[in-house]
Each structure stands twice: as C-alpha cells, then as structure tokens.
Enzyme design. Sequence first.
Site, PDB file in Angstrom:
ATOM      1  N   ASP A  72       0.813  -1.225   0.000  1.00 48.81           N
ATOM      2  CA  ASP A  72       0.000   0.000   0.000  1.00 48.81           C
ATOM      3  C   ASP A  72       0.846   1.274   0.000  1.00 48.81           C
ATOM      4  O   ASP A  72       0.299   2.380  -0.026  1.00 48.81           O
ATOM      5  CB  ASP A  72      -0.931   0.012   1.213  1.00 48.81           C
ATOM      6  CG  ASP A  72      -2.024  -1.040   1.076  1.00 48.81           C
ATOM      7  OD1 ASP A  72      -2.324  -1.456  -0.064  1.00 48.81           O
ATOM      8  OD2 ASP A  72      -2.591  -1.448   2.106  1.00 48.81           O
ATOM      9  N   LYS A  85      -5.517  -1.809  -7.605  1.00 53.73           N
ATOM     10  CA  LYS A  85      -5.873  -1.200  -6.320  1.00 53.73           C
ATOM     11  C   LYS A  85      -6.982  -0.170  -6.562  1.00 53.73           C
ATOM     12  O   LYS A  85      -7.651  -0.213  -7.582  1.00 53.73           O
ATOM     13  CB  LYS A  85      -4.625  -0.590  -5.669  1.00 53.73           C
ATOM     14  CG  LYS A  85      -3.583  -1.641  -5.264  1.00 53.73           C
ATOM     15  CD  LYS A  85      -4.114  -2.551  -4.179  1.00 53.73           C
ATOM     16  CE  LYS A  85      -3.120  -3.619  -3.775  1.00 53.73           C
ATOM     17  NZ  LYS A  85      -3.701  -4.619  -2.894  1.00 53.73           N
TER      18      LYS A  85
HETATM   19  C1  S3P Z   1      -5.532  -5.620   2.866  1.00 52.87           C
HETATM   20  C2  S3P Z   1      -4.768  -6.368   2.016  1.00 52.87           C
HETATM   21  C3  S3P Z   1      -4.083  -5.807   0.837  1.00 52.87           C
HETATM   22  C4  S3P Z   1      -3.985  -4.287   0.933  1.00 52.87           C
HETATM   23  C5  S3P Z   1      -5.278  -3.652   1.343  1.00 52.87           C
HETATM   24  C6  S3P Z   1      -5.705  -4.172   2.708  1.00 52.87           C
HETATM   25  C7  S3P Z   1      -6.184  -6.289   4.018  1.00 52.87           C
HETATM   26  O1  S3P Z   1      -4.825  -6.134  -0.326  1.00 52.87           O
HETATM   27  O2  S3P Z   1      -3.551  -3.759  -0.296  1.00 52.87           O
HETATM   28  O3  S3P Z   1      -5.153  -2.262   1.404  1.00 52.87           O
HETATM   29  O4  S3P Z   1      -6.650  -5.605   4.953  1.00 52.87           O
HETATM   30  O5  S3P Z   1      -6.239  -7.538   4.002  1.00 52.87           O
HETATM   31  P1  S3P Z   1      -4.614  -7.540  -1.121  1.00 52.87           P
HETATM   32  O6  S3P Z   1      -5.117  -8.633  -0.277  1.00 52.87           O
HETATM   33  O7  S3P Z   1      -5.433  -7.382  -2.379  1.00 52.87           O
HETATM   34  O8  S3P Z   1      -3.147  -7.619  -1.399  1.00 52.87           O
END
Ligand code: S3P
Length: 433
Positions: free
Chosen positions: A314, A341
């Site tokens: 992130d 994203k």
């Molecule tokens: C998150 C996982 C990540 C991250 C998101 C929050 C979470 O996404 O980018 O902001 O809280 O599990 P991904 O699981 O798609 O990598």
Amino acid sequence: MTEMRVRQSQPLHGRFLVPGDKSISHRAVIFSALADGPTEIRGFLWAGDTEATVRCMRALGVAVERRATGLVVRGQGRLRAPAGPLDCARAGTTMRLLAGLLAGQPFTSILDGDPQLRRRPMRRVVEPLRLMGADIRDTDGHAPLTIIGGPLHGIDYTLPIASAQVKSALLLAGLFADGPTTVREPGPSRDHTERMLAAMNARITVAGSTITLSPSHSPLSPLPSPFHIPGDFSSAAFLLVAALLVPKSRITIEGVNVNPTRIGLLDVLRQMGAEITLSDERVVGGEPVADLTISSGALRGVEVKGETVVRMIDEFPIFAVAATQAEGKTEIRDAAELRVKESDRIATMVNELRKMGAHLEERPDGFVVEGPTPLTGAVVDSHGDHRVAMALAVAGLIASGETTVTGSEWIGDSFPGFEAVLAGSWPLHTARR
Ligand code: S3P
C-alpha cells in the site's frame, strides 16, 4: 469534488499520532460479530472504508454501538439475513472478507459497492470459495456478487498471488466448513487475521507460509476487551516520507503498528540511507507497536522486488514520491498488483508526478524513477484513490509554487484528519482516542 492546495513546507517537527489501523479495524468488527459476547474496541478507524464494514455488519443483524473511544460490537455468534444488498462502498477488504464470511451462512446475500469497487477483480476470491462448495454468482468476475450461502467443505489452496484479503476470506469461510482449510501463501501478506483468530481461540496453526484452520464447534471467544487498535503504518508512511523530504525536519509518530508483514517501506527507506529509529517497542492488540522517529536526509536509488513488494503493497504511491528525490535510479518490479488497487497506481503515480516535473517510466509490473528532480507545483488528480491523493499532497510540500490535488475528498477513506495536519501549522496531532 473537493481539492486541496499545498505549498512548500517549513521544517516539520514534533510528535504525531495517526488514525487506527484500517486492516485491523475491519477485522476487529467482523470477527467480534462472530464471538459469543460483547467486545469494546478502542482506537477504531472511523473512515469511509471501515464505516462500510460497520454498516454491513449492522445489516447482518449485529449491534455495533459507536463510543467516544471507538465502538462496542455485540456478537451473538450468528448473523441474520440482510434485507437488501450490502453496500461495501469503495472498500475491497470489506467485500472480499465478507464474501468468505457469507459463503457458509444459511441465507442469500448480495455484495455491491461504488463503481470503483465494481471494477476491481473478484474472481481471485470467488474461485477458491467455489472450490469449497460455495454458490456465488459474480458479474463477469466483478461485483455485484450474489452469495447463496450453504454448507462448505475445507480445501487445501495455494494462493496464486499473495493477498491477505483472499487468505482472510478463505479462513472466514473455513470457520463454517466441515473440515480443515489450508491456505498456502506465495509471499508474506499481512497476518492480522491469523493473530486475531488465535486470540479468539480459533483452531488455527501457522507453519511458515502455510495456515490451517479447523472449524470450531462453539462460537469464537471475544477478543480481550477493551481491544486496542494500534496506529496504521500505512497512514504513518505519508508523514514519515514528508519528514524525510522536507529539509531540517525531525518528527516522532507514536504508537504505530510495526508488524513485520507491513513495514517493507521502513526496510527500503533505510536501504536508501534514511535514518529511522524505533523506540518504546511494545505489544498492543496482539501486534508489535513502536514510536517511529525520522529526520530528513539524502536518499540513494534502490531496487524493490519480490517479497518486499508484498510487505509494502500500500506504500508505493508515497514511495514513488520519495524515489523522485533519491540520487540515481529506483526500480520497482513484481508489482503488477498495483494496477488493481483503488486506481491503477502505476499509471496514476507515473502520470501525476510527471506533471510536477519528475522523471518516471512505466513498466508492466512497476516503474523506474530517475532522481533527484526538483518538483514544481501543478494541478494533479487523485483518480478517486485516497493514497494517491495523500502522496501527491506530500509531493506538494517540497514542490515550488502551489500544488492542487483534485479529488482530495477520498482521503477520508483511510485518513480523516490528514488535510487538517497539512493545512495547520506543523506540528499537529490527529485525534486517535
Ligand atoms: C488488505 C490487504 C491488501 C492491501 C489492502 C488491505 C487487508 O490487499 O492492499 O489495502 O486488509 O487484508 P490484497 O489482499 O489485495 O493484497
């Protein structure tokens, strides 16, 4: 649409707090709803994304009461069929975690959200849930998702891409399956779900990158109450880079989650020459927490790839800003996930920072930055993405003239108060009670 105007900053000094961790806030509400008894949660992030989770859990029959210090979730160990579609707004975490939770419930539900969320890929979560026996109708791989809840069986599943959201969805579904569920990760994604489920006495084991969960015959125990949510490293990252780049700065950010699965940015900034110290290391809400102190300083270019990408997934919008000020070439690889994203973060950061005079080149799975380049104020756009908006605002702190960030209202999805921090005279504390 709101816009935010930023000018070159004076040195930054003082002690700061950042809002509660977004990932942990989502999970605390969802998991506490499954517990048999009430949980008081302090330091909860009240922001666009996490408010969507609260709304959905209320629609599923869970009493969630807002308090001055956070909230109280009155878990009863069961959910109720919602009266209408569940609105996940722009929160990918809400939609993907709830898809797992709802797959094994004895009722039908619909998960939907804003156009931005409807564009994000959902097959990655729907397909493994189908392997567990779930009946889910998607819309060409996207939301809305209709989830016809029913009996599930455990699976042994290797994630094709590291994703804490998909991992968490499968573990949530696994709570309602008829046998053990094993998830194998290709890289170290954030492990808040595993920590929280263990604290609630779920039957979960973690061996390296393999997580196995067996369904319990009784509801989960409530988290230790009051449950404290630490500050969000992903929010602290904007202040860290601001202090690093604005000359003669030195700040401390208190009470930040330093879970090793989250702090890839710290490792990379140190590799680039940044001096960052951790002090008063402690455990809060089952997570490692510290105060972070950083001073401004020169940076050199670096290569970021592989597992480090997952541990800072992130942070690339703000990392791109730091890279424009590093001496030499910075190269980011293995980061194609950035394209799905809240916005296509490769394209948005490359294009928006170019408007400010930076030298960036887009690659299919990342980008290359040549620095250092003095930045010039410009009109730049958030593309509906909270982290892009904040990263561009920080770029504005070191740019000559005025920078206008259009679409700045989306900052409220994760960091309400950010604009007040920048707009006021530094230092300012954002409130996290
Ligand atoms: C998150 C996982 C990540 C991250 C998101 C929050 C979470 O996404 O980018 O902001 O809280 O599990 P991904 O699981 O798609 O990598």
